[in-house]
Write an enzyme that holds these catalytic residues in place. Sequence first.
Site, PDB file in Angstrom:
ATOM      1  CD  GLU A 226      -1.599  -1.008   3.384  1.00 52.66           C
ATOM      2  OE1 GLU A 226      -2.093   0.673   3.967  1.00 52.66           O
ATOM      3  OE2 GLU A 226      -1.689  -1.395   4.074  1.00 52.66           O
TER       4      GLU A 226
ATOM      5  CB  CYS B  79      -2.074  -6.039   5.647  1.00 52.21           C
ATOM      6  SG  CYS B  79      -1.623  -4.126   6.551  1.00 52.21           S
TER       7      CYS B  79
ATOM      8  CG  HIS C 140      -2.311  -8.565   9.260  1.00 53.77           C
ATOM      9  ND1 HIS C 140      -0.783  -7.994   9.070  1.00 53.77           N
ATOM     10  CD2 HIS C 140      -2.671  -7.731   9.916  1.00 53.77           C
ATOM     11  CE1 HIS C 140      -0.779  -6.603   9.152  1.00 53.77           C
ATOM     12  NE2 HIS C 140      -1.744  -6.361   9.304  1.00 53.77           N
TER      13      HIS C 140
END
Lengths: 350, 144
Positions: free
Chosen positions: A84, A116, A238
Amino acid sequence: MQNGICGIVGYGSYIPRFRIKIEEIAKVWGKDGSRIAKGLGVVEKSVPDMDEDTITIAVEAAKNALKVAEIDPSEINAIYTGSESHPYTVKPTASTVAEALGAVPCVTCADLEFACKAGTAGIQMCMGLVASDEIKYGMSIGADCAQGKPGDALEYTASAGGAAYIIGKNGCVAKIEGTFSFTTDTPDFWRRDGAEFPCHAARFTGEPAYFKHVIGGAQGLMDKLGTTINDYDYFVFHQPNAKFPLRTAISLQIPTEKLKEGLVVRHIGNSYSGSSLLGLARILDIANPGERILVTSYGSGAGSDAFSLITTDLLPEKRKNAPNVDDYIRLKEYVSYALYAKHRSKIRGI
Amino acid sequence: MAHLESVPMFWRRMKSLYSLIGVECLNCGKKYFPPRLICPECGGKEMKDYRFKGTGKVVSYSIIDVPPKGLKYQTPYGLAIVELDEGVRVTGQLVGCNLGEIKAGMRVETTFRKIIAVNKNGVIQYGYKFRPEGYPRINNGEKK
Protein backbone atom coordinates in the site's frame (compact mmCIF):
# COMPACT_ATOMS: atom_id res chain seq x y z
CA MET A 1 -6.97 -26.90 -7.26
CA GLN A 2 -5.41 -30.20 -6.20
CA ASN A 3 -3.98 -29.95 -2.68
CA GLY A 4 -0.18 -29.94 -2.37
CA ILE A 5 0.44 -29.63 -6.12
CA CYS A 6 2.67 -26.58 -5.63
CA GLY A 7 4.57 -24.95 -2.83
CA ILE A 8 7.23 -22.50 -1.75
CA VAL A 9 10.46 -23.06 -3.67
CA GLY A 10 12.27 -20.12 -2.08
CA TYR A 11 11.57 -17.28 0.31
CA GLY A 12 13.46 -14.20 1.40
CA SER A 13 13.05 -11.35 3.82
CA TYR A 14 14.36 -7.81 4.23
CA ILE A 15 14.06 -5.35 7.10
CA PRO A 16 15.77 -1.91 7.13
CA ARG A 17 18.33 -1.50 9.92
CA PHE A 18 17.00 1.66 11.55
CA ARG A 19 14.70 1.45 14.59
CA ILE A 20 12.73 3.88 16.67
CA LYS A 21 11.48 2.97 20.13
CA ILE A 22 7.78 3.33 20.89
CA GLU A 23 8.76 5.43 23.93
CA GLU A 24 10.61 7.89 21.67
CA ILE A 25 7.45 8.43 19.59
CA ALA A 26 5.23 8.69 22.68
CA LYS A 27 7.54 11.30 24.21
CA VAL A 28 6.85 13.67 21.30
CA TRP A 29 3.07 13.42 21.73
CA GLY A 30 3.03 13.56 25.54
CA LYS A 31 1.90 9.97 25.95
CA ASP A 32 3.00 7.21 28.31
CA GLY A 33 5.35 5.23 26.06
CA SER A 34 5.85 2.23 28.32
CA ARG A 35 2.09 1.84 28.70
CA ILE A 36 1.56 2.03 24.93
CA ALA A 37 4.41 -0.40 24.23
CA LYS A 38 3.00 -2.86 26.79
CA GLY A 39 -0.53 -2.50 25.44
CA LEU A 40 0.54 -3.12 21.85
CA GLY A 41 3.17 -5.71 22.70
CA VAL A 42 5.59 -3.78 20.47
CA VAL A 43 8.88 -2.36 21.77
CA GLU A 44 10.25 -0.69 18.64
CA LYS A 45 9.67 -0.49 14.91
CA SER A 46 11.84 -0.51 11.80
CA VAL A 47 12.48 2.69 9.84
CA PRO A 48 13.70 2.80 6.22
CA ASP A 49 16.86 4.65 5.24
CA MET A 50 16.54 7.86 3.20
CA ASP A 51 17.17 5.90 -0.01
CA GLU A 52 14.94 2.92 0.75
CA ASP A 53 11.34 2.47 -0.35
CA THR A 54 8.96 -0.37 -1.17
CA ILE A 55 10.80 -1.11 -4.43
CA THR A 56 14.26 -1.42 -2.85
CA ILE A 57 12.85 -3.55 -0.01
CA ALA A 58 11.04 -5.78 -2.52
CA VAL A 59 14.23 -6.22 -4.59
CA GLU A 60 16.32 -7.16 -1.55
CA ALA A 61 13.73 -9.69 -0.32
CA ALA A 62 13.37 -11.10 -3.86
CA LYS A 63 17.14 -11.55 -4.23
CA ASN A 64 17.20 -13.50 -0.95
CA ALA A 65 14.31 -15.67 -2.18
CA LEU A 66 16.25 -16.44 -5.37
CA LYS A 67 19.27 -17.54 -3.31
CA VAL A 68 17.11 -19.96 -1.31
CA ALA A 69 15.32 -21.25 -4.41
CA GLU A 70 18.61 -21.81 -6.28
CA ILE A 71 16.95 -21.07 -9.63
CA ASP A 72 17.77 -18.79 -12.54
CA PRO A 73 15.72 -15.55 -12.46
CA SER A 74 14.76 -16.03 -16.10
CA GLU A 75 12.69 -19.05 -14.99
CA ILE A 76 10.34 -16.79 -13.06
CA ASN A 77 7.48 -15.92 -15.39
CA ALA A 78 5.20 -14.00 -13.02
CA ILE A 79 6.05 -11.34 -10.43
CA TYR A 80 3.41 -9.70 -8.24
CA THR A 81 4.16 -7.05 -5.64
CA GLY A 82 1.61 -6.36 -2.95
CA SER A 83 1.91 -3.06 -1.11
CA GLU A 84 0.00 0.00 0.00
CA SER A 85 3.05 2.21 -0.44
CA HIS A 86 4.08 1.64 -4.05
CA PRO A 87 6.46 4.54 -4.89
CA TYR A 88 4.46 5.33 -8.04
CA THR A 89 0.70 5.62 -8.40
CA VAL A 90 1.16 4.81 -12.09
CA LYS A 91 4.19 2.69 -13.00
CA PRO A 92 4.60 -0.77 -11.57
CA THR A 93 6.86 -1.74 -8.70
CA ALA A 94 6.92 -5.28 -10.11
CA SER A 95 8.59 -4.35 -13.42
CA THR A 96 11.48 -2.66 -11.59
CA VAL A 97 11.83 -5.75 -9.40
CA ALA A 98 11.82 -7.98 -12.49
CA GLU A 99 14.47 -5.83 -14.20
CA ALA A 100 16.67 -5.77 -11.09
CA LEU A 101 16.46 -9.54 -10.72
CA GLY A 102 17.20 -10.21 -14.39
CA ALA A 103 13.80 -11.83 -14.91
CA VAL A 104 12.81 -9.65 -17.90
CA PRO A 105 11.38 -9.74 -20.54
CA CYS A 106 9.41 -13.02 -20.53
CA VAL A 107 7.49 -12.35 -17.36
CA THR A 108 4.05 -11.05 -16.43
CA CYS A 109 4.12 -8.36 -13.75
CA ALA A 110 1.50 -6.52 -11.75
CA ASP A 111 1.17 -4.50 -8.58
CA LEU A 112 -1.50 -5.50 -6.11
CA GLU A 113 -3.21 -3.60 -3.31
CA PHE A 114 -5.46 -5.04 -0.62
CA ALA A 115 -4.22 -3.14 2.42
CA CYS A 116 -1.95 -5.56 4.32
CA LYS A 117 -2.82 -8.77 2.46
CA ALA A 118 -1.92 -8.06 -1.17
CA GLY A 119 1.23 -10.22 -0.92
CA THR A 120 -0.77 -13.33 -0.02
CA ALA A 121 -3.24 -12.57 -2.83
CA GLY A 122 -0.21 -12.65 -5.14
CA ILE A 123 0.78 -16.07 -3.79
CA GLN A 124 -2.69 -17.37 -4.67
CA MET A 125 -2.34 -15.94 -8.20
CA CYS A 126 1.03 -17.66 -8.59
CA MET A 127 -0.45 -20.93 -7.30
CA GLY A 128 -3.09 -20.84 -10.02
CA LEU A 129 -0.58 -20.17 -12.80
CA VAL A 130 1.85 -22.82 -11.54
CA ALA A 131 -0.82 -25.47 -10.94
CA SER A 132 -2.20 -24.99 -14.44
CA ASP A 133 1.33 -25.23 -15.93
CA GLU A 134 1.09 -21.74 -17.44
CA ILE A 135 4.37 -20.88 -15.71
CA LYS A 136 7.16 -22.82 -14.00
CA TYR A 137 7.78 -20.36 -11.16
CA GLY A 138 5.96 -17.28 -9.91
CA MET A 139 7.04 -14.77 -7.28
CA SER A 140 4.88 -12.78 -4.93
CA ILE A 141 6.24 -10.07 -2.66
CA GLY A 142 4.59 -8.26 0.22
CA ALA A 143 6.49 -5.08 1.11
CA ASP A 144 5.73 -1.69 2.57
CA CYS A 145 7.13 1.50 3.96
CA ALA A 146 4.00 1.84 6.02
CA GLN A 147 2.36 5.23 6.47
CA GLY A 148 1.08 6.49 9.79
CA LYS A 149 -0.03 10.06 10.43
CA PRO A 150 2.09 11.89 13.01
CA GLY A 151 0.41 11.60 16.40
CA ASP A 152 -2.02 8.91 15.22
CA ALA A 153 -2.19 5.50 16.91
CA LEU A 154 -0.81 3.93 13.71
CA GLU A 155 2.43 5.85 14.05
CA TYR A 156 3.53 3.64 16.95
CA THR A 157 3.64 0.55 14.77
CA ALA A 158 3.72 1.50 11.04
CA SER A 159 7.12 0.19 9.95
CA ALA A 160 9.07 -1.02 6.91
CA GLY A 161 9.98 -4.46 5.62
CA GLY A 162 9.01 -7.17 3.21
CA ALA A 163 9.19 -10.81 2.23
CA ALA A 164 9.22 -12.59 -1.13
CA TYR A 165 7.97 -16.06 -1.98
CA ILE A 166 8.71 -18.12 -5.09
CA ILE A 167 5.97 -20.60 -5.94
CA GLY A 168 6.63 -23.70 -8.02
CA LYS A 169 6.05 -27.42 -8.23
CA ASN A 170 9.55 -28.84 -7.77
CA GLY A 171 12.23 -28.25 -5.17
CA CYS A 172 9.76 -26.97 -2.57
CA VAL A 173 10.88 -26.09 0.96
CA ALA A 174 7.20 -26.20 1.96
CA LYS A 175 4.21 -27.66 0.15
CA ILE A 176 0.97 -25.66 0.14
CA GLU A 177 -1.79 -28.04 1.21
CA GLY A 178 -4.56 -25.58 0.50
CA THR A 179 -5.74 -21.98 0.65
CA PHE A 180 -9.00 -20.31 1.66
CA SER A 181 -10.10 -16.68 1.53
CA PHE A 182 -12.68 -14.79 3.57
CA THR A 183 -13.71 -11.35 2.26
CA THR A 184 -16.43 -8.75 2.94
CA ASP A 185 -16.81 -5.00 2.39
CA THR A 186 -15.79 -3.69 5.80
CA PRO A 187 -14.45 -0.11 5.83
CA ASP A 188 -12.17 -0.32 8.87
CA PHE A 189 -9.06 1.34 7.38
CA TRP A 190 -8.55 3.22 4.13
CA ARG A 191 -6.50 5.80 2.27
CA ARG A 192 -8.28 7.89 -0.35
CA ASP A 193 -6.64 8.62 -3.70
CA GLY A 194 -4.03 11.37 -3.23
CA ALA A 195 -4.22 11.25 0.57
CA GLU A 196 -0.84 11.08 2.30
CA PHE A 197 -1.88 9.03 5.31
CA PRO A 198 -4.47 6.32 5.94
CA CYS A 199 -7.50 6.76 8.18
CA HIS A 200 -9.07 4.12 10.39
CA ALA A 201 -12.21 3.49 12.37
CA ALA A 202 -10.38 3.00 15.70
CA ARG A 203 -11.92 0.13 17.70
CA PHE A 204 -14.04 -0.86 14.69
CA THR A 205 -10.83 -2.30 13.20
CA GLY A 206 -11.02 -5.08 15.82
CA GLU A 207 -14.11 -7.23 16.21
CA PRO A 208 -16.01 -6.80 12.88
CA ALA A 209 -12.84 -6.39 10.86
CA TYR A 210 -9.59 -8.11 11.95
CA PHE A 211 -11.01 -10.83 14.21
CA LYS A 212 -13.99 -11.75 12.04
CA HIS A 213 -11.87 -12.16 8.91
CA VAL A 214 -8.75 -13.75 10.40
CA ILE A 215 -10.76 -16.27 12.39
CA GLY A 216 -13.10 -16.79 9.43
CA GLY A 217 -10.12 -17.44 7.14
CA ALA A 218 -8.25 -19.76 9.48
CA GLN A 219 -11.34 -21.73 10.54
CA GLY A 220 -12.61 -21.86 6.96
CA LEU A 221 -9.36 -23.41 5.77
CA MET A 222 -9.30 -26.00 8.55
CA ASP A 223 -12.92 -26.92 7.73
CA LYS A 224 -12.02 -27.19 4.04
CA LEU A 225 -9.02 -29.45 4.70
CA GLY A 226 -10.57 -31.37 7.58
CA THR A 227 -7.75 -30.34 9.94
CA THR A 228 -7.85 -29.14 13.55
CA ILE A 229 -5.67 -26.89 15.73
CA ASN A 230 -3.82 -29.98 16.95
CA ASP A 231 -2.64 -30.78 13.43
CA TYR A 232 -0.50 -27.64 13.29
CA ASP A 233 2.90 -26.91 14.83
CA TYR A 234 2.88 -23.17 14.12
CA PHE A 235 0.34 -20.44 13.49
CA VAL A 236 0.97 -17.05 11.93
CA PHE A 237 -1.67 -14.33 11.88
CA HIS A 238 -1.39 -10.81 10.51
CA GLN A 239 0.34 -8.65 13.11
CA PRO A 240 -0.83 -5.03 13.36
CA ASN A 241 0.39 -5.40 16.96
CA ALA A 242 1.10 -8.40 19.20
CA LYS A 243 -2.24 -8.12 21.00
CA PHE A 244 -4.52 -8.95 18.05
CA PRO A 245 -2.88 -12.24 16.96
CA LEU A 246 -2.61 -13.36 20.60
CA ARG A 247 -6.33 -12.70 21.12
CA THR A 248 -7.05 -14.63 17.93
CA ALA A 249 -5.06 -17.56 19.29
CA ILE A 250 -7.08 -17.47 22.51
CA SER A 251 -10.36 -17.37 20.55
CA LEU A 252 -9.34 -20.42 18.52
CA GLN A 253 -7.88 -22.17 21.61
CA ILE A 254 -4.40 -22.23 20.10
CA PRO A 255 -1.55 -22.65 22.62
CA THR A 256 0.48 -19.40 22.56
CA GLU A 257 3.70 -21.45 22.12
CA LYS A 258 2.52 -22.23 18.58
CA LEU A 259 2.16 -18.52 17.80
CA LYS A 260 4.96 -16.69 19.57
CA GLU A 261 7.86 -17.71 17.26
CA GLY A 262 6.28 -15.87 14.35
CA LEU A 263 5.46 -12.68 16.26
CA VAL A 264 8.10 -10.48 14.63
CA VAL A 265 5.90 -7.42 15.25
CA ARG A 266 7.37 -7.15 18.77
CA HIS A 267 10.75 -6.20 17.29
CA ILE A 268 9.99 -4.44 14.01
CA GLY A 269 6.39 -3.20 14.19
CA ASN A 270 3.74 -3.65 11.53
CA SER A 271 5.23 -3.72 8.04
CA TYR A 272 1.70 -3.86 6.56
CA SER A 273 1.95 -6.07 3.42
CA GLY A 274 5.17 -7.56 4.79
CA SER A 275 3.66 -8.37 8.18
CA SER A 276 2.24 -11.91 8.00
CA LEU A 277 4.76 -12.89 5.31
CA LEU A 278 7.70 -11.91 7.55
CA GLY A 279 6.06 -13.88 10.37
CA LEU A 280 5.89 -16.90 8.06
CA ALA A 281 9.53 -16.38 7.02
CA ARG A 282 10.54 -16.40 10.71
CA ILE A 283 8.79 -19.77 11.11
CA LEU A 284 10.40 -21.21 7.96
CA ASP A 285 13.76 -20.06 9.38
CA ILE A 286 13.35 -22.36 12.40
CA ALA A 287 10.91 -25.12 11.41
CA ASN A 288 11.91 -28.77 11.05
CA PRO A 289 10.96 -30.87 8.02
CA GLY A 290 7.46 -32.29 8.17
CA GLU A 291 6.05 -29.54 10.38
CA ARG A 292 2.72 -27.94 9.59
CA ILE A 293 2.07 -24.19 9.51
CA LEU A 294 -1.19 -22.27 9.22
CA VAL A 295 -0.71 -18.67 8.11
CA THR A 296 -3.56 -16.17 7.76
CA SER A 297 -3.09 -12.67 6.42
CA TYR A 298 -5.45 -9.76 6.91
CA GLY A 299 -6.10 -6.77 4.72
CA SER A 300 -8.41 -3.98 5.77
CA GLY A 301 -11.39 -3.40 3.59
CA ALA A 302 -11.49 -6.39 4.42
CA GLY A 303 -10.26 -9.90 3.82
CA SER A 304 -8.02 -12.76 4.90
CA ASP A 305 -6.12 -15.39 2.94
CA ALA A 306 -5.27 -18.56 4.85
CA PHE A 307 -2.69 -21.16 3.79
CA SER A 308 -1.84 -24.58 5.17
CA LEU A 309 1.81 -25.51 4.64
CA ILE A 310 3.91 -28.54 5.38
CA THR A 311 7.69 -28.19 5.36
CA THR A 312 9.92 -30.56 3.38
CA ASP A 313 13.35 -32.13 3.84
CA LEU A 314 14.87 -29.45 1.56
CA LEU A 315 14.13 -26.60 3.99
CA PRO A 316 17.10 -26.87 6.42
CA GLU A 317 19.76 -26.79 3.70
CA LYS A 318 18.20 -24.32 1.28
CA ARG A 319 17.39 -21.68 3.92
CA LYS A 320 21.11 -21.40 4.72
CA ASN A 321 21.64 -19.66 1.37
CA ALA A 322 20.27 -16.29 2.53
CA PRO A 323 20.08 -14.15 5.67
CA ASN A 324 17.17 -15.00 7.95
CA VAL A 325 14.67 -12.74 9.70
CA ASP A 326 16.63 -12.78 12.98
CA ASP A 327 19.77 -11.55 11.18
CA TYR A 328 17.83 -8.47 10.09
CA ILE A 329 16.19 -8.01 13.51
CA ARG A 330 19.58 -8.10 15.25
CA LEU A 331 21.25 -5.50 13.02
CA LYS A 332 19.79 -2.22 14.22
CA GLU A 333 20.58 1.40 14.73
CA TYR A 334 18.26 3.61 16.77
CA VAL A 335 17.12 6.99 15.49
CA SER A 336 15.54 9.94 17.25
CA TYR A 337 12.04 11.13 16.36
CA ALA A 338 13.59 14.03 14.45
CA LEU A 339 15.68 11.71 12.28
CA TYR A 340 12.72 9.36 11.86
CA ALA A 341 10.61 12.31 10.65
CA LYS A 342 13.32 13.14 8.11
CA HIS A 343 13.60 9.53 6.91
CA ARG A 344 9.83 9.30 6.47
CA SER A 345 9.56 12.74 4.77
CA LYS A 346 7.29 13.98 7.53
CA ILE A 347 9.01 17.34 7.66
CA ARG A 348 7.20 19.88 5.50
CA GLY A 349 9.31 21.11 2.61
CA ILE A 350 11.36 17.93 2.10
CA MET B 1 22.11 19.03 -13.79
CA ALA B 2 19.75 18.52 -16.72
CA HIS B 3 21.24 15.08 -17.37
CA LEU B 4 19.82 13.86 -14.04
CA GLU B 5 16.33 14.52 -15.34
CA SER B 6 16.90 12.75 -18.67
CA VAL B 7 14.70 9.66 -18.62
CA PRO B 8 16.24 8.11 -21.80
CA MET B 9 19.74 8.56 -20.36
CA PHE B 10 18.73 6.78 -17.14
CA TRP B 11 16.94 4.05 -19.12
CA ARG B 12 20.04 3.42 -21.28
CA ARG B 13 22.15 2.94 -18.13
CA MET B 14 19.53 0.85 -16.35
CA LYS B 15 21.15 -2.58 -16.77
CA SER B 16 24.46 -1.20 -15.52
CA LEU B 17 22.86 0.60 -12.59
CA TYR B 18 20.51 -2.21 -11.55
CA SER B 19 22.69 -5.25 -12.08
CA LEU B 20 26.26 -4.00 -12.49
CA ILE B 21 26.37 -5.25 -16.06
CA GLY B 22 29.48 -4.21 -17.98
CA VAL B 23 31.24 -5.84 -20.90
CA GLU B 24 34.01 -8.34 -21.56
CA CYS B 25 36.25 -8.13 -24.63
CA LEU B 26 35.87 -11.34 -26.64
CA ASN B 27 39.40 -10.90 -27.99
CA CYS B 28 41.52 -10.28 -24.87
CA GLY B 29 39.07 -11.01 -22.03
CA LYS B 30 39.44 -7.59 -20.38
CA LYS B 31 36.34 -6.50 -18.46
CA TYR B 32 34.92 -2.97 -18.35
CA PHE B 33 32.42 -1.06 -16.28
CA PRO B 34 30.64 0.97 -17.47
CA PRO B 35 30.33 -0.81 -20.82
CA ARG B 36 32.55 0.23 -23.75
CA LEU B 37 32.06 -0.35 -27.46
CA ILE B 38 35.77 -0.82 -28.26
CA CYS B 39 38.42 -2.44 -26.06
CA PRO B 40 41.11 0.18 -25.22
CA GLU B 41 43.49 -2.68 -24.42
CA CYS B 42 43.50 -4.55 -27.75
CA GLY B 43 41.21 -2.52 -30.00
CA GLY B 44 38.75 -5.41 -30.19
CA LYS B 45 35.26 -4.47 -31.29
CA GLU B 46 33.46 -7.63 -30.17
CA MET B 47 32.23 -7.19 -26.62
CA LYS B 48 29.69 -9.26 -24.68
CA ASP B 49 27.69 -8.33 -21.59
CA TYR B 50 29.33 -9.30 -18.31
CA ARG B 51 27.50 -9.27 -14.98
CA PHE B 52 29.97 -8.37 -12.23
CA LYS B 53 29.59 -10.32 -8.97
CA GLY B 54 29.26 -7.05 -7.08
CA THR B 55 31.79 -7.84 -4.37
CA GLY B 56 35.06 -6.04 -3.83
CA LYS B 57 37.00 -3.81 -1.46
CA VAL B 58 37.13 -0.10 -0.71
CA VAL B 59 40.24 1.46 -2.22
CA SER B 60 39.52 5.00 -1.11
CA TYR B 61 36.57 6.97 0.19
CA SER B 62 35.35 10.41 1.07
CA ILE B 63 32.57 11.71 3.30
CA ILE B 64 30.31 13.99 1.27
CA ASP B 65 28.84 17.03 3.02
CA VAL B 66 28.18 19.18 -0.05
CA PRO B 67 26.32 16.92 -2.48
CA PRO B 68 25.03 17.30 -6.03
CA LYS B 69 21.39 18.28 -6.58
CA GLY B 70 18.91 15.70 -5.34
CA LEU B 71 21.14 14.24 -2.62
CA LYS B 72 20.89 17.11 -0.13
CA TYR B 73 18.92 15.17 2.49
CA GLN B 74 21.22 12.14 2.41
CA THR B 75 24.28 14.01 3.68
CA PRO B 76 26.64 13.24 5.18
CA TYR B 77 27.24 10.04 3.20
CA GLY B 78 30.22 7.95 2.19
CA LEU B 79 31.36 7.78 -1.43
CA ALA B 80 33.95 5.15 -2.29
CA ILE B 81 36.13 3.89 -5.08
CA VAL B 82 35.60 0.14 -4.95
CA GLU B 83 37.83 -2.38 -6.66
CA LEU B 84 35.58 -5.22 -7.74
CA ASP B 85 36.90 -8.77 -7.44
CA GLU B 86 37.21 -8.85 -11.25
CA GLY B 87 39.74 -5.99 -11.00
CA VAL B 88 37.57 -3.13 -12.25
CA ARG B 89 37.25 0.03 -10.16
CA VAL B 90 33.85 1.72 -9.76
CA THR B 91 32.53 4.61 -7.71
CA GLY B 92 29.55 4.14 -5.45
CA GLN B 93 27.81 5.36 -2.34
CA LEU B 94 28.36 3.38 0.89
CA VAL B 95 25.29 2.50 2.98
CA GLY B 96 24.30 -0.01 5.65
CA CYS B 97 26.93 1.09 8.15
CA ASN B 98 27.93 4.14 10.16
CA LEU B 99 30.35 6.60 8.58
CA GLY B 100 32.93 5.85 11.28
CA GLU B 101 33.00 2.20 10.24
CA ILE B 102 34.10 2.94 6.68
CA LYS B 103 37.74 2.20 6.04
CA ALA B 104 40.04 1.50 3.14
CA GLY B 105 40.30 -2.23 2.50
CA MET B 106 36.89 -3.12 3.91
CA ARG B 107 35.00 -5.78 1.95
CA VAL B 108 31.76 -4.63 0.36
CA GLU B 109 28.90 -5.93 -1.78
CA THR B 110 26.24 -4.23 -3.87
CA THR B 111 22.77 -3.40 -2.63
CA PHE B 112 19.77 -1.96 -4.49
CA ARG B 113 18.81 1.58 -3.45
CA LYS B 114 17.29 4.80 -4.72
CA ILE B 115 20.05 6.81 -6.36
CA ILE B 116 18.24 10.04 -7.01
CA ALA B 117 14.79 11.52 -7.43
CA VAL B 118 15.33 15.05 -8.63
CA ASN B 119 11.79 16.18 -7.87
CA LYS B 120 8.59 14.67 -6.50
CA ASN B 121 7.01 14.28 -9.92
CA GLY B 122 10.00 12.87 -11.76
CA VAL B 123 11.24 9.35 -12.41
CA ILE B 124 12.95 7.72 -9.44
CA GLN B 125 16.37 6.46 -10.46
CA TYR B 126 17.39 3.22 -8.73
CA GLY B 127 20.71 1.44 -8.83
CA TYR B 128 23.60 -0.12 -6.98
CA LYS B 129 25.28 1.17 -3.86
CA PHE B 130 27.74 -0.66 -1.65
CA ARG B 131 27.34 -2.03 1.88
CA PRO B 132 29.55 -4.20 4.12
CA GLU B 133 29.92 -7.71 2.71
CA GLY B 134 27.81 -10.34 4.44
CA TYR B 135 25.09 -7.82 5.36
CA PRO B 136 23.13 -8.13 7.64
CA ARG B 137 25.37 -10.68 9.36
CA ILE B 138 27.83 -7.96 10.33
CA ASN B 139 28.93 -6.22 13.47
CA ASN B 140 30.50 -2.79 13.17
CA GLY B 141 31.58 -3.53 9.65
CA GLU B 142 33.15 -6.87 10.52
CA LYS B 143 31.66 -10.23 9.57
CA LYS B 144 30.47 -12.27 12.54
